[in-house]
Design a protein around this motif. Structure first.
Motif, PDB file in Angstrom:
ATOM      1  N   MET A   1       0.846  -1.179   0.000  1.00 30.66           N
ATOM      2  CA  MET A   1       0.000   0.000   0.000  1.00 30.66           C
ATOM      3  C   MET A   1       0.891   1.241   0.000  1.00 30.66           C
ATOM      4  SD  MET A   1      -3.299   0.762   2.442  1.00 30.66           S
ATOM      5  CE  MET A   1      -2.531   0.080   3.845  1.00 30.66           C
ATOM      6  N   GLU A   2       0.554   2.196  -0.842  1.00 30.47           N
ATOM      7  CA  GLU A   2       1.355   3.404  -0.963  1.00 30.47           C
ATOM      8  C   GLU A   2       1.258   4.248   0.306  1.00 30.47           C
ATOM      9  OE1 GLU A   2       0.704   5.657  -4.547  1.00 30.47           O
ATOM     10  OE2 GLU A   2       0.032   3.855  -5.581  1.00 30.47           O
ATOM     11  N   LYS A   3       2.306   5.057   0.547  1.00 28.67           N
ATOM     12  CA  LYS A   3       2.356   5.863   1.760  1.00 28.67           C
ATOM     13  C   LYS A   3       1.222   6.867   1.846  1.00 28.67           C
ATOM     14  CE  LYS A   3       7.173   5.657   3.008  1.00 28.67           C
ATOM     15  NZ  LYS A   3       8.392   6.398   3.299  1.00 28.67           N
ATOM     16  N   ARG A   4       0.763   7.357   0.695  1.00 30.71           N
ATOM     17  CA  ARG A   4      -0.306   8.367   0.737  1.00 30.71           C
ATOM     18  C   ARG A   4      -1.631   7.781   1.209  1.00 30.71           C
ATOM     19  NH1 ARG A   4      -2.160   9.459  -5.435  1.00 30.71           N
ATOM     20  NH2 ARG A   4      -2.478   7.284  -5.984  1.00 30.71           N
ATOM     21  N   TYR A   5      -1.755   6.463   1.227  1.00 28.30           N
ATOM     22  CA  TYR A   5      -2.971   5.806   1.681  1.00 28.30           C
ATOM     23  C   TYR A   5      -2.881   5.329   3.129  1.00 28.30           C
ATOM     24  CZ  TYR A   5      -4.190   5.625  -3.278  1.00 28.30           C
ATOM     25  OH  TYR A   5      -4.477   5.947  -4.576  1.00 28.30           O
ATOM     26  N   ARG A   6      -1.836   5.751   3.865  1.00 24.06           N
ATOM     27  CA  ARG A   6      -1.641   5.260   5.229  1.00 24.06           C
ATOM     28  C   ARG A   6      -1.648   6.391   6.236  1.00 24.06           C
ATOM     29  NH1 ARG A   6       3.627   1.550   4.649  1.00 24.06           N
ATOM     30  NH2 ARG A   6       4.264   3.292   3.384  1.00 24.06           N
ATOM     31  N   LEU A   7      -2.175   6.111   7.414  1.00 27.91           N
ATOM     32  CA  LEU A   7      -2.006   6.991   8.563  1.00 27.91           C
ATOM     33  C   LEU A   7      -0.713   6.559   9.234  1.00 27.91           C
ATOM     34  CD1 LEU A   7      -5.552   7.033  10.162  1.00 27.91           C
ATOM     35  CD2 LEU A   7      -4.491   8.825   8.839  1.00 27.91           C
ATOM     36  N   ARG A   8       0.163   7.504   9.502  1.00 24.87           N
ATOM     37  CA  ARG A   8       1.464   7.149  10.039  1.00 24.87           C
ATOM     38  C   ARG A   8       1.765   7.812  11.383  1.00 24.87           C
ATOM     39  NH1 ARG A   8       5.097   4.150   6.475  1.00 24.87           N
ATOM     40  NH2 ARG A   8       6.480   4.834   8.082  1.00 24.87           N
ATOM     41  N   LYS A   9       1.362   9.054  11.547  1.00 21.13           N
ATOM     42  CA  LYS A   9       1.759   9.820  12.723  1.00 21.13           C
ATOM     43  C   LYS A   9       0.744   9.686  13.849  1.00 21.13           C
ATOM     44  CE  LYS A   9       4.299  13.063   9.939  1.00 21.13           C
ATOM     45  NZ  LYS A   9       4.395  14.399   9.405  1.00 21.13           N
ATOM     46  N   ASN A  10       1.254   9.777  15.064  1.00 20.86           N
ATOM     47  CA  ASN A  10       0.414   9.681  16.248  1.00 20.86           C
ATOM     48  C   ASN A  10      -0.666  10.756  16.246  1.00 20.86           C
ATOM     49  OD1 ASN A  10      -0.469   8.748  18.726  1.00 20.86           O
ATOM     50  ND2 ASN A  10       0.902  10.092  19.861  1.00 20.86           N
ATOM     51  N   LEU A  11      -0.350  11.950  15.798  1.00 18.67           N
ATOM     52  CA  LEU A  11      -1.318  13.041  15.745  1.00 18.67           C
ATOM     53  C   LEU A  11      -2.492  12.697  14.827  1.00 18.67           C
ATOM     54  CD1 LEU A  11      -2.056  15.945  16.534  1.00 18.67           C
ATOM     55  CD2 LEU A  11      -0.746  16.714  14.549  1.00 18.67           C
ATOM     56  N   GLU A  12      -2.203  12.063  13.702  1.00 21.51           N
ATOM     57  CA  GLU A  12      -3.269  11.658  12.780  1.00 21.51           C
ATOM     58  C   GLU A  12      -4.198  10.633  13.435  1.00 21.51           C
ATOM     59  OE1 GLU A  12      -0.780  10.211   9.668  1.00 21.51           O
ATOM     60  OE2 GLU A  12      -0.708  12.153   8.632  1.00 21.51           O
ATOM     61  N   PHE A  13      -3.626   9.666  14.138  1.00 25.72           N
ATOM     62  CA  PHE A  13      -4.425   8.667  14.846  1.00 25.72           C
ATOM     63  C   PHE A  13      -5.270   9.332  15.934  1.00 25.72           C
ATOM     64  CE2 PHE A  13      -1.618   5.674  12.822  1.00 25.72           C
ATOM     65  CZ  PHE A  13      -2.341   4.493  12.762  1.00 25.72           C
ATOM     66  N   ARG A  14      -4.672  10.251  16.694  1.00 23.10           N
ATOM     67  CA  ARG A  14      -5.386  10.927  17.774  1.00 23.10           C
ATOM     68  C   ARG A  14      -6.587  11.703  17.248  1.00 23.10           C
ATOM     69  NH1 ARG A  14      -5.340   8.370  21.687  1.00 23.10           N
ATOM     70  NH2 ARG A  14      -3.390   7.320  21.835  1.00 23.10           N
ATOM     71  N   LYS A  15      -6.432  12.374  16.112  1.00 26.92           N
ATOM     72  CA  LYS A  15      -7.545  13.133  15.526  1.00 26.92           C
ATOM     73  C   LYS A  15      -8.723  12.209  15.213  1.00 26.92           C
ATOM     74  CE  LYS A  15      -5.054  16.926  13.333  1.00 26.92           C
ATOM     75  NZ  LYS A  15      -4.674  17.535  12.036  1.00 26.92           N
ATOM     76  N   VAL A  16      -8.421  11.046  14.664  1.00 24.02           N
ATOM     77  CA  VAL A  16      -9.490  10.105  14.325  1.00 24.02           C
ATOM     78  C   VAL A  16     -10.132   9.544  15.583  1.00 24.02           C
ATOM     79  CG1 VAL A  16     -10.053   7.957  13.126  1.00 24.02           C
ATOM     80  CG2 VAL A  16      -8.395   9.531  12.134  1.00 24.02           C
ATOM     81  N   TYR A  17      -9.322   9.169  16.572  1.00 25.71           N
ATOM     82  CA  TYR A  17      -9.874   8.626  17.819  1.00 25.71           C
ATOM     83  C   TYR A  17     -10.751   9.658  18.539  1.00 25.71           C
ATOM     84  CZ  TYR A  17      -6.824   4.521  17.757  1.00 25.71           C
ATOM     85  OH  TYR A  17      -6.199   3.346  17.442  1.00 25.71           O
ATOM     86  N   ASN A  18     -10.287  10.904  18.615  1.00 27.47           N
ATOM     87  CA  ASN A  18     -10.989  11.919  19.395  1.00 27.47           C
ATOM     88  C   ASN A  18     -12.192  12.516  18.672  1.00 27.47           C
ATOM     89  OD1 ASN A  18      -9.165  11.614  21.494  1.00 27.47           O
ATOM     90  ND2 ASN A  18      -7.795  13.187  20.711  1.00 27.47           N
ATOM     91  N   ASN A  19     -12.135  12.663  17.358  1.00 31.96           N
ATOM     92  CA  ASN A  19     -13.182  13.371  16.626  1.00 31.96           C
ATOM     93  C   ASN A  19     -13.968  12.489  15.672  1.00 31.96           C
ATOM     94  OD1 ASN A  19     -12.239  15.774  17.834  1.00 31.96           O
ATOM     95  ND2 ASN A  19     -10.705  16.003  16.249  1.00 31.96           N
ATOM     96  N   GLY A  20     -13.637  11.214  15.595  1.00 32.44           N
ATOM     97  CA  GLY A  20     -14.295  10.342  14.632  1.00 32.44           C
ATOM     98  C   GLY A  20     -15.443   9.552  15.235  1.00 32.44           C
ATOM     99  N   LYS A  21     -16.142   8.852  14.370  1.00 31.45           N
ATOM    100  CA  LYS A  21     -17.215   7.947  14.781  1.00 31.45           C
ATOM    101  C   LYS A  21     -16.663   6.531  14.826  1.00 31.45           C
ATOM    102  CE  LYS A  21     -20.924  10.577  12.640  1.00 31.45           C
ATOM    103  NZ  LYS A  21     -22.022  10.535  11.673  1.00 31.45           N
ATOM    104  N   ASN A  22     -17.240   5.693  15.677  1.00 32.84           N
ATOM    105  CA  ASN A  22     -16.767   4.316  15.735  1.00 32.84           C
ATOM    106  C   ASN A  22     -17.908   3.341  15.486  1.00 32.84           C
ATOM    107  OD1 ASN A  22     -17.928   4.881  18.192  1.00 32.84           O
ATOM    108  ND2 ASN A  22     -16.553   3.585  19.344  1.00 32.84           N
ATOM    109  N   PHE A  23     -17.566   2.240  14.860  1.00 27.43           N
ATOM    110  CA  PHE A  23     -18.487   1.153  14.554  1.00 27.43           C
ATOM    111  C   PHE A  23     -17.775  -0.140  14.902  1.00 27.43           C
ATOM    112  CE2 PHE A  23     -19.261   4.666  11.717  1.00 27.43           C
ATOM    113  CZ  PHE A  23     -20.639   4.828  11.770  1.00 27.43           C
ATOM    114  N   TRP A  24     -18.542  -1.181  15.197  1.00 22.87           N
ATOM    115  CA  TRP A  24     -17.914  -2.450  15.549  1.00 22.87           C
ATOM    116  C   TRP A  24     -18.814  -3.604  15.163  1.00 22.87           C
ATOM    117  CZ3 TRP A  24     -19.838   1.128  18.861  1.00 22.87           C
ATOM    118  CH2 TRP A  24     -20.944   0.759  19.598  1.00 22.87           C
TER     119      TRP A  24
END
Length: 112
Positions: A1-24
């Motif tokens: 998978m190309e780098k442009r299609y990946r989340l890499r940095k901790n800040l990017e993950f934190r934004k998704v965890y804090n402001n995103g929706k979750n499904f399971w």
């Protein structure tokens, strides 16, 4: 998978965890957040509770391949984080693929 299609940095993950929706579902947890980009990016988080490094890397490789093969079906402009649950170790590739497609469907991330 190309780098442009990946989340890499901790800040990017934190934004998704804090402001995103979750499904399971029974096997996976999915966090989604709209981004300002033209492509959808994927991040994988696998805890040590799932197994040792060999097992975690096997699951990671499978999930990346399933996502890569179904990338054309996923809506553009989102950040996704997939977290497998403990019981993913015991399921087959086809069951894992079915679980990922199911969770993308219930989250509304599939096109059409």
């Amino acid at each position: 998978m190309e780098k442009r299609y990946r989340l890499r940095k901790n800040l990017e993950f934190r934004k998704v965890y804090n402001n995103g929706k979750n499904f399971w579902n029974r096997n996976l947890v999915l966090y989604i957040r709209k981004n300002d980009l033209e492509e959808t990016r994927l991040g994988l988080t696998i805890t040590k509770k799932v197994g040792n490094a060999v097992v975690r890397n096997k699951i990671r490789r499978r999930l990346k391949e399933i996502y890569r093969l179904n990338l054309y079906r996923v809506k553009d402009g989102y950040d996704l984080i997939i977290i497998p649950k403990k019981n993913v170790v015991d399921i087959s590739y086809k069951e894992l693929e079915s679980a990922l497609i199911h969770i993308l469907k219930i989250s509304g991330m599939l096109k059409g």
